[in-house]
Design a protein around this motif. Sequence first.
Motif, PDB file in Angstrom:
ATOM      1  N   GLY A  71       0.800  -1.218   0.000  1.00 54.57           N
ATOM      2  CA  GLY A  71       0.000   0.000   0.000  1.00 54.57           C
ATOM      3  C   GLY A  71       0.833   1.269   0.000  1.00 54.57           C
ATOM      4  O   GLY A  71       2.051   1.256   0.224  1.00 54.57           O
ATOM      5  N   TYR A  72       0.161   2.393  -0.247  1.00 57.62           N
ATOM      6  CA  TYR A  72       0.763   3.722  -0.163  1.00 57.62           C
ATOM      7  C   TYR A  72      -0.362   4.744  -0.169  1.00 57.62           C
ATOM      8  O   TYR A  72      -1.533   4.399  -0.388  1.00 57.62           O
ATOM      9  N   ILE A  73      -0.024   6.008   0.078  1.00 58.63           N
ATOM     10  CA  ILE A  73      -0.976   7.115  -0.072  1.00 58.63           C
ATOM     11  C   ILE A  73      -0.224   8.300  -0.650  1.00 58.63           C
ATOM     12  O   ILE A  73       0.849   8.657  -0.150  1.00 58.63           O
ATOM     13  N   ASP A  74      -0.757   8.850  -1.717  1.00 59.18           N
ATOM     14  CA  ASP A  74      -0.220  10.101  -2.239  1.00 59.18           C
ATOM     15  C   ASP A  74      -0.530  11.204  -1.239  1.00 59.18           C
ATOM     16  O   ASP A  74      -1.656  11.319  -0.752  1.00 59.18           O
ATOM     17  N   ALA A  75       0.464  12.027  -0.917  1.00 55.71           N
ATOM     18  CA  ALA A  75       0.278  13.062   0.102  1.00 55.71           C
ATOM     19  C   ALA A  75      -0.873  14.001  -0.241  1.00 55.71           C
ATOM     20  O   ALA A  75      -1.564  14.497   0.653  1.00 55.71           O
ATOM     21  N   ARG A  76      -1.111  14.229  -1.523  1.00 57.35           N
ATOM     22  CA  ARG A  76      -2.219  15.104  -1.915  1.00 57.35           C
ATOM     23  C   ARG A  76      -3.561  14.479  -1.566  1.00 57.35           C
ATOM     24  O   ARG A  76      -4.489  15.186  -1.154  1.00 57.35           O
ATOM     25  N   ASP A  77      -3.662  13.171  -1.709  1.00 59.04           N
ATOM     26  CA  ASP A  77      -4.886  12.498  -1.304  1.00 59.04           C
ATOM     27  C   ASP A  77      -4.978  12.385   0.211  1.00 59.04           C
ATOM     28  O   ASP A  77      -6.086  12.366   0.769  1.00 59.04           O
ATOM     29  N   GLY A  78      -3.833  12.320   0.896  1.00 58.49           N
ATOM     30  CA  GLY A  78      -3.863  12.412   2.349  1.00 58.49           C
ATOM     31  C   GLY A  78      -4.462  13.730   2.798  1.00 58.49           C
ATOM     32  O   GLY A  78      -5.268  13.784   3.738  1.00 58.49           O
ATOM     33  N   ALA A  79      -4.091  14.809   2.115  1.00 57.24           N
ATOM     34  CA  ALA A  79      -4.666  16.122   2.428  1.00 57.24           C
ATOM     35  C   ALA A  79      -6.160  16.147   2.155  1.00 57.24           C
ATOM     36  O   ALA A  79      -6.936  16.744   2.917  1.00 57.24           O
ATOM     37  N   GLN A  80      -6.570  15.497   1.079  1.00 60.53           N
ATOM     38  CA  GLN A  80      -8.008  15.429   0.793  1.00 60.53           C
ATOM     39  C   GLN A  80      -8.769  14.735   1.924  1.00 60.53           C
ATOM     40  O   GLN A  80      -9.831  15.189   2.356  1.00 60.53           O
ATOM     41  N   ALA A  81      -8.215  13.626   2.428  1.00 58.27           N
ATOM     42  CA  ALA A  81      -8.865  12.908   3.520  1.00 58.27           C
ATOM     43  C   ALA A  81      -8.989  13.788   4.759  1.00 58.27           C
ATOM     44  O   ALA A  81     -10.017  13.772   5.449  1.00 58.27           O
ATOM     45  N   ILE A  82      -7.949  14.547   5.039  1.00 60.79           N
ATOM     46  CA  ILE A  82      -7.986  15.452   6.193  1.00 60.79           C
ATOM     47  C   ILE A  82      -9.078  16.496   6.018  1.00 60.79           C
ATOM     48  O   ILE A  82      -9.870  16.753   6.939  1.00 60.79           O
ATOM     49  N   GLU A  83      -9.135  17.096   4.854  1.00 61.42           N
ATOM     50  CA  GLU A  83     -10.151  18.127   4.630  1.00 61.42           C
ATOM     51  C   GLU A  83     -11.557  17.543   4.719  1.00 61.42           C
ATOM     52  O   GLU A  83     -12.457  18.162   5.302  1.00 61.42           O
ATOM     53  N   ARG A  84     -11.767  16.347   4.168  1.00 61.90           N
ATOM     54  CA  ARG A  84     -13.083  15.721   4.261  1.00 61.90           C
ATOM     55  C   ARG A  84     -13.452  15.473   5.724  1.00 61.90           C
ATOM     56  O   ARG A  84     -14.593  15.709   6.131  1.00 61.90           O
ATOM     57  N   ALA A  85     -12.503  14.984   6.510  1.00 64.95           N
ATOM     58  CA  ALA A  85     -12.796  14.730   7.920  1.00 64.95           C
ATOM     59  C   ALA A  85     -13.103  16.020   8.665  1.00 64.95           C
ATOM     60  O   ALA A  85     -14.011  16.069   9.508  1.00 64.95           O
ATOM     61  N   LEU A  86     -12.362  17.083   8.376  1.00 61.53           N
ATOM     62  CA  LEU A  86     -12.652  18.376   9.005  1.00 61.53           C
ATOM     63  C   LEU A  86     -14.060  18.839   8.691  1.00 61.53           C
ATOM     64  O   LEU A  86     -14.739  19.441   9.531  1.00 61.53           O
ATOM     65  N   GLU A  87     -14.515  18.551   7.506  1.00 62.99           N
ATOM     66  CA  GLU A  87     -15.810  19.058   7.062  1.00 62.99           C
ATOM     67  C   GLU A  87     -16.984  18.211   7.534  1.00 62.99           C
ATOM     68  O   GLU A  87     -18.048  18.751   7.840  1.00 62.99           O
ATOM     69  N   VAL A  88     -16.822  16.882   7.590  1.00 65.46           N
ATOM     70  CA  VAL A  88     -18.006  16.034   7.771  1.00 65.46           C
ATOM     71  C   VAL A  88     -18.005  15.167   9.022  1.00 65.46           C
ATOM     72  O   VAL A  88     -19.059  14.620   9.379  1.00 65.46           O
TER      73      VAL A  88
ATOM     74  N   ASP B  95      -7.474 -15.820   4.621  1.00 65.11           N
ATOM     75  CA  ASP B  95      -8.833 -15.675   4.102  1.00 65.11           C
ATOM     76  C   ASP B  95      -8.938 -14.451   3.205  1.00 65.11           C
ATOM     77  O   ASP B  95      -8.402 -13.382   3.526  1.00 65.11           O
ATOM     78  N   LEU B  96      -9.646 -14.599   2.107  1.00 61.91           N
ATOM     79  CA  LEU B  96      -9.868 -13.493   1.184  1.00 61.91           C
ATOM     80  C   LEU B  96     -11.322 -13.062   1.279  1.00 61.91           C
ATOM     81  O   LEU B  96     -12.241 -13.894   1.218  1.00 61.91           O
ATOM     82  N   HIS B  97     -11.518 -11.771   1.450  1.00 68.30           N
ATOM     83  CA  HIS B  97     -12.858 -11.213   1.567  1.00 68.30           C
ATOM     84  C   HIS B  97     -13.240 -10.549   0.251  1.00 68.30           C
ATOM     85  O   HIS B  97     -12.901  -9.397   0.004  1.00 68.30           O
ATOM     86  N   GLY B  98     -13.901 -11.299  -0.599  1.00 67.47           N
ATOM     87  CA  GLY B  98     -14.377 -10.731  -1.847  1.00 67.47           C
ATOM     88  C   GLY B  98     -13.316 -10.706  -2.925  1.00 67.47           C
ATOM     89  O   GLY B  98     -12.208 -11.246  -2.780  1.00 67.47           O
ATOM     90  N   ASP B  99     -13.656 -10.061  -4.043  1.00 68.14           N
ATOM     91  CA  ASP B  99     -12.779  -9.941  -5.197  1.00 68.14           C
ATOM     92  C   ASP B  99     -11.667  -8.946  -4.877  1.00 68.14           C
ATOM     93  O   ASP B  99     -11.929  -7.801  -4.509  1.00 68.14           O
ATOM     94  N   LEU B 100     -10.425  -9.364  -5.050  1.00 67.11           N
ATOM     95  CA  LEU B 100      -9.298  -8.491  -4.733  1.00 67.11           C
ATOM     96  C   LEU B 100      -9.022  -7.463  -5.825  1.00 67.11           C
ATOM     97  O   LEU B 100      -8.253  -6.516  -5.591  1.00 67.11           O
ATOM     98  N   GLY B 101      -9.604  -7.640  -7.006  1.00 70.19           N
ATOM     99  CA  GLY B 101      -9.274  -6.764  -8.116  1.00 70.19           C
ATOM    100  C   GLY B 101      -7.871  -7.051  -8.623  1.00 70.19           C
ATOM    101  O   GLY B 101      -7.102  -7.798  -8.007  1.00 70.19           O
ATOM    102  N   THR B 102      -7.520  -6.438  -9.722  1.00 73.01           N
ATOM    103  CA  THR B 102      -6.197  -6.690 -10.299  1.00 73.01           C
ATOM    104  C   THR B 102      -5.102  -5.989  -9.511  1.00 73.01           C
ATOM    105  O   THR B 102      -4.141  -6.607  -9.045  1.00 73.01           O
ATOM    106  N   ASN B 103      -5.241  -4.681  -9.336  1.00 73.79           N
ATOM    107  CA  ASN B 103      -4.261  -3.896  -8.574  1.00 73.79           C
ATOM    108  C   ASN B 103      -4.935  -3.018  -7.532  1.00 73.79           C
ATOM    109  O   ASN B 103      -4.360  -2.035  -7.078  1.00 73.79           O
ATOM    110  N   ASP B 104      -6.166  -3.347  -7.137  1.00 73.94           N
ATOM    111  CA  ASP B 104      -6.883  -2.543  -6.151  1.00 73.94           C
ATOM    112  C   ASP B 104      -6.165  -2.591  -4.807  1.00 73.94           C
ATOM    113  O   ASP B 104      -5.528  -3.590  -4.459  1.00 73.94           O
ATOM    114  N   THR B 105      -6.292  -1.514  -4.047  1.00 74.98           N
ATOM    115  CA  THR B 105      -5.688  -1.494  -2.723  1.00 74.98           C
ATOM    116  C   THR B 105      -6.156  -2.667  -1.883  1.00 74.98           C
ATOM    117  O   THR B 105      -7.341  -3.043  -1.910  1.00 74.98           O
TER     118      THR B 105
END
Length: 281
Positions: free
Chosen positions: A198-215, A248-258
């Motif tokens: 896994g990983y997170i782009d810092a710009r999307d990390g900022a998006q998550a922060i802003e969403r949490a601040l708002e909602v 154990d696998l929970h559902g379809d993992l997708g090809t490259n999905d997180t």
Amino acid sequence: MRIALTGSSGKLGTVVARELRNHGHEVIGLDVVGTRAKGFVQVDLTDYGQVIDAFAGVDDQHQGIDAIVHLGAVPAPGLRPDVAIFHNNIVATFNVFQAAIRLGIDRIVYASSETVQGLPFDVPPPYIPVDEDYAARPESVYSLVKHLEETMAIELVRWHPELSITALRFSNVMVPEDYAEFPSFDADAASRKFNLWGYIDARDGAQAIERALEVAPPGFDRFIIAAADTVMSRPNAELVAEVFPGVDLHGDLGTNDTLLSIDKARRLLGFDPQHSWRDEA
């Protein structure tokens, strides 16, 4: 909002400060290191007096804040001795939470960590994709502190029902300059198995922060925050079969999905990651 951002000079913090300002928020950066500038105050988060004073108001900077984004910490295990990580991080977070409560600041978003899920997965996860539903499994002192911080937040919002604290379990933070290395990961599936690739782009990390601040409503909640894809070109089914056979696998993992499930963050925060290494490597 006028937002106090601790850890504003760090890898994630610098991007969060920029993105929040670009979206119209006023950001007061707080960190033990940084460049003298409007919107930055040098603060030692382990000193409660400095923390509460910086939140209450600073000459020529601000006279009070609406919300806190707390990213300031020793950011990973192994960077300092365990006891130094414990003393710094738990004290800093308590000081931030306590100062907010004393000043009537009721909106806090802070960096927890993917490590609470059981990283580096030397003991395999209970199932894949992992999510927030199973009990914390700290495997380092750094991760133990993150677990204790979440436990502390649960009790603080019980004592103060108007308080909103959101823990974002960020995956490994990356910026575009990091992406050139990603194609080399395919050669060894085990080299990045520590966090299910896994990983997170810092710009999307900022998006998550802003969403949490708002909602985020009053109370406490925790969310895994990761990119929508893995760091690998190899398909998930191949990686999991090689490194985590029998899990154990929970559902379809997708090809490259997180494989660090972001379903809860999508559903409750409206988190929608926009950046992938595949577009920028």
